[in-house]
Scaffold this motif. Structure first.
Motif, short mmCIF file in Angstrom:
data_model
loop_
_atom_site.label_atom_id
_atom_site.label_comp_id
_atom_site.label_asym_id
_atom_site.label_seq_id
_atom_site.Cartn_x
_atom_site.Cartn_y
_atom_site.Cartn_z
N ALA A 82 -4.42 -13.80 -3.90
CA ALA A 82 -3.28 -13.29 -3.07
C ALA A 82 -2.89 -11.65 -3.37
CB ALA A 82 -2.04 -14.28 -3.40
N PRO A 83 -2.48 -11.03 -2.57
CA PRO A 83 -2.21 -9.73 -2.79
C PRO A 83 -1.12 -9.51 -3.67
CG PRO A 83 -2.28 -9.96 -0.56
CD PRO A 83 -2.65 -11.22 -0.88
N GLU A 84 -0.20 -10.48 -3.90
CA GLU A 84 1.22 -10.36 -4.66
C GLU A 84 0.54 -10.14 -6.28
OE1 GLU A 84 1.09 -12.76 -2.32
OE2 GLU A 84 1.90 -11.54 -0.96
N LYS A 85 -0.52 -11.10 -6.32
CA LYS A 85 -0.92 -11.06 -7.95
C LYS A 85 -1.91 -9.95 -8.19
CE LYS A 85 -0.88 -16.15 -8.11
NZ LYS A 85 -1.14 -17.25 -8.95
N LEU A 86 -2.36 -9.30 -7.22
CA LEU A 86 -2.96 -7.98 -7.49
C LEU A 86 -2.14 -6.88 -7.55
CD1 LEU A 86 -5.84 -8.36 -4.80
CD2 LEU A 86 -5.97 -8.74 -7.29
N HIS A 123 -14.06 2.31 -3.52
CA HIS A 123 -13.82 2.65 -2.15
C HIS A 123 -12.32 2.96 -2.25
CE1 HIS A 123 -17.56 2.12 -0.31
NE2 HIS A 123 -17.64 0.96 -0.78
N LYS A 124 -11.88 4.05 -1.69
CA LYS A 124 -10.15 4.64 -1.71
C LYS A 124 -9.91 3.78 -0.31
CE LYS A 124 -10.35 7.49 -5.08
NZ LYS A 124 -10.21 6.73 -6.35
N GLY A 125 -8.47 3.12 -0.64
CA GLY A 125 -7.98 2.59 0.76
C GLY A 125 -7.08 3.69 1.52
N SER A 126 -6.59 3.36 2.71
CA SER A 126 -5.71 4.05 3.46
C SER A 126 -4.39 3.88 3.08
CB SER A 126 -6.02 3.89 4.67
OG SER A 126 -5.74 2.70 5.15
N LEU A 130 -2.02 0.46 1.96
CA LEU A 130 -1.07 0.22 0.98
C LEU A 130 0.14 -0.23 1.59
CD1 LEU A 130 -1.93 3.25 -1.21
CD2 LEU A 130 -2.51 1.10 -1.79
N ALA A 131 0.66 0.39 2.76
CA ALA A 131 1.85 -0.10 3.33
C ALA A 131 1.98 -1.49 3.84
CB ALA A 131 2.32 0.95 4.66
N MET A 132 0.53 -2.17 4.34
CA MET A 132 0.70 -3.47 4.55
C MET A 132 0.90 -4.35 3.10
SD MET A 132 -2.39 -5.26 6.66
CE MET A 132 -3.77 -4.97 5.22
N PHE A 133 0.66 -3.92 2.17
CA PHE A 133 0.57 -4.79 0.83
C PHE A 133 2.23 -4.49 0.30
CE2 PHE A 133 -3.90 -4.81 0.97
CZ PHE A 133 -4.16 -6.11 1.46
N GLY A 134 2.68 -3.57 1.03
CA GLY A 134 4.16 -3.29 0.41
C GLY A 134 4.09 -2.20 -1.06
N LEU A 135 3.09 -1.06 -1.06
CA LEU A 135 2.80 -0.42 -2.00
C LEU A 135 3.19 1.00 -1.13
CD1 LEU A 135 -0.37 -1.73 -3.36
CD2 LEU A 135 1.92 -2.21 -4.58
N GLN A 136 3.80 2.11 -2.17
CA GLN A 136 3.92 3.10 -1.76
C GLN A 136 2.66 4.19 -2.32
OE1 GLN A 136 6.30 4.53 -0.21
NE2 GLN A 136 7.35 2.27 -0.30
N PRO A 137 1.98 4.92 -1.35
CA PRO A 137 0.91 5.59 -1.79
C PRO A 137 1.28 6.84 -2.64
CG PRO A 137 1.70 6.11 0.67
CD PRO A 137 2.37 5.14 -0.09
N ALA A 138 0.59 7.10 -3.70
CA ALA A 138 0.84 8.28 -4.92
C ALA A 138 0.10 9.34 -4.40
CB ALA A 138 0.90 7.65 -6.23
#
Length: 139
Positions: A82-86, A123-126, A130-138
């Motif tokens: 699950a992405p939440e655990k990652l 590989h780098k993500g887009s 990141l937004a799909m998993f609720g993360l802010q790009p740095a």
């Protein structure tokens, strides 16, 4: 003198029979019946060991495993976390901590992954991923 010849003959027959049965059919009988797929390198290596001792039984082991389909990985087996655990493996700076990621994968999947291997390709993500998993790009 007849007893040693019978003993040697019995050992030889037992050795040949174990080579003929094929490793994939012995270790993974539930894989039989597959037509194709990705070849399991461990089973292929064990079958190849039969080639080192006796050519004919080694070839028969490969033939049996390919004919039964036991040399192929099981189809459709996937591992998901699950992405939440990652999210726990991502630091405040947005970088992935390989040690934390490795412990999460080991606890969730029950397998170890060599994430510190220098041959590992990352590989780098887009920003959309990141937004799909609720993360802010740095940056």
């Amino acid at each position: 003198m007849r007893a040693p010849f019978r003993l040697i003959g019995g050992v030889l027959v037992a050795t040949l029979l174990t080579q003929i049965t094929a490793c994939g059919s012995i270790f993974y009988p539930d894989r039989r019946g597959q037509i194709d797929g990705k070849i399991d390198p461990a089973i292929a290596a064990l079958d190849a060991v039969g080639l080192l001792f006796y050519i004919i039984p080694g070839l028969i082991a490969f033939a049996v495993d390919f004919a039964t389909g036991a040399i192929y990985f099981e189809p459709g087996r996937t591992a998901q976390v699950a992405p939440e655990k990652l999210k726990e493996a991502i630091g405040v700076d947005g970088k992935v901590d390989n040690h934390k990621l490795q412990t999460i994968l080991e606890t969730e999947l029950g397998r170890s992954f060599p994430l510190d291997d220098p041959r590992l390709i990352q590989h780098k993500g887009s920003a959309q991923q990141l937004a799909m998993f609720g993360l802010q790009p740095a940056a």
